[in-house]
Enzyme design. Structure first.
Site, PDB file in Angstrom:
ATOM      1  N   LYS A  20      89.342   6.705  42.477  1.00 31.81           N
ATOM      2  CA  LYS A  20      88.380   6.162  41.510  1.00 31.81           C
ATOM      3  C   LYS A  20      86.979   6.529  41.954  1.00 31.81           C
ATOM      4  O   LYS A  20      86.659   6.475  43.142  1.00 31.81           O
ATOM      5  CB  LYS A  20      88.498   4.640  41.400  1.00 31.81           C
ATOM      6  CG  LYS A  20      87.521   4.047  40.360  1.00 31.81           C
ATOM      7  CD  LYS A  20      87.771   2.574  40.121  1.00 31.81           C
ATOM      8  CE  LYS A  20      87.260   1.693  41.234  1.00 31.81           C
ATOM      9  NZ  LYS A  20      85.766   1.745  41.366  1.00 31.81           N
ATOM     10  N   GLU A  61      82.782  -2.633  34.137  1.00 32.06           N
ATOM     11  CA  GLU A  61      82.343  -3.759  34.956  1.00 32.06           C
ATOM     12  C   GLU A  61      81.059  -4.370  34.436  1.00 32.06           C
ATOM     13  O   GLU A  61      80.070  -3.680  34.196  1.00 32.06           O
ATOM     14  CB  GLU A  61      82.146  -3.338  36.424  1.00 32.06           C
ATOM     15  CG  GLU A  61      81.698  -4.506  37.297  1.00 32.06           C
ATOM     16  CD  GLU A  61      81.761  -4.224  38.789  1.00 32.06           C
ATOM     17  OE1 GLU A  61      81.386  -5.123  39.575  1.00 32.06           O
ATOM     18  OE2 GLU A  61      82.196  -3.120  39.172  1.00 32.06           O
TER      19      GLU A  61
END
Length: 277
Positions: free
Chosen positions: A118, A186
């Site tokens: 990631k 996020e």
């Protein structure tokens, strides 16, 4: 498959295929024992660079190194058999060039056995994501609040409000077009997270986003109440193990001072059990 047989770990393509389907369950983890506990309950486990703050007491994820990510990646891998392992690429390991990103991503995957890496960033990282994917490195993207960039974002602020929503949408679309198999959203407004989820063709993994995302992720130590130094609105405490641990340690200290521990059942006699007198 027998009742005791474990499911195989999903591949990135399996996660991609979950778009719009059953919600994807994931947690961030750093150790073998915790990985073993969560293995059967989650689809993938992320070894996040939050390890620097949660386990090493660092002030931010910017200080985390490749060595730390590989160390904890190996530890988590030992505890998994039915969940996919994803490892964060730390700050400074991929931003310089696609070639740098490939060398470090390949190193992480080779050392840890991770199924994917990631990395943070949207439109500015699309070229790098495409470079990695074209060379066999599955990539999970991360947009919105990107903790490695807090020094330029001005702290841990909600991202994508007002006019900034268009830029965040462009980021999500760019990483999808570049070949990322999923994207973490996020700390973005709920309505924007829902819009991104509806419009991008890859699964969205929410953390401080929306229940409408294709999946959710939390840091294990946050949701268990083990790490409380970083208080975020989006964290739900599913347990308060930190308080339980504190009480247990206090009881242990009391028992030692009172000479109640160790008791007769915890010490050894002169003769072996069953020995003839």
């Amino acid at each position: 498959m027998s009742a005791t047989a474990k499911k195989r770990a999903p591949l990135p393509e399996d996660i991609l295929a979950r778009k719009g389907g059953e919600p994807i369950v994931s947690l961030t983890c750093y150790t073998t024992p915790m990985a073993e506990i969560m293995d059967e309950h989650v689809d993938f486990v992320l070894v996040g660079d939050s390890v620097g703050m949660v386990l090493h007491g660092l002030k931010s994820t910017v200080e985390v190194t490749m060595e730390m990510m590989i160390l904890h990646g190996k530890a988590v891998a030992r505890g998994l058999s039915s969940a996919m392992l994803v490892v964060d690429m730390p700050f400074g390991s991929y931003e310089e060039s696609p070639e740098q990103a490939f060398r470090n991503a390949a190193h992480i995957m080779r050392e840890t056995g991770a199924g994917a890496v990631k990395l943070e960033g949207g439109t500015q990282m699309a070229q790098t994501i495409r470079f990695l994917v074209d060379r066999g490195i599955p990539v999970m993207a991360h947009v919105g609040l990107t903790p490695q960039s807090i020094n330029t974002l001005g702290g841990y602020k909600v991202q994508g409000r007002g006019d900034a929503g268009d830029a965040l949408m462009a980021d999500a679309q760019a990483v999808a077009e570049a070949g990322a198999f999923s994207v973490v959203l996020e700390k973005v407004p709920e309505s924007l997270a829902d819009k991104v989820t509806a419009e991008v063709p890859i699964p969205t993994i929410g953390i401080g986003a929306s229940a409408g995302c294709d999946g959710q992720i939390l840091v294990l130590d946050d949701m268990l109440g083990l790490f409380t130094a970083f208080k975020a609105k989006f964290v739900k405490r599913f347990a308060n193990l930190g308080e339980d641990a504190g009480a247990a340690i206090a009881d242990y200290a009391r028992a030692v001072k009172a000479r109640e521990f160790p008791g007769p059942e915890h010490v050894f006699g002169d003769a072996a059990p069953g020995a003839k007198k």
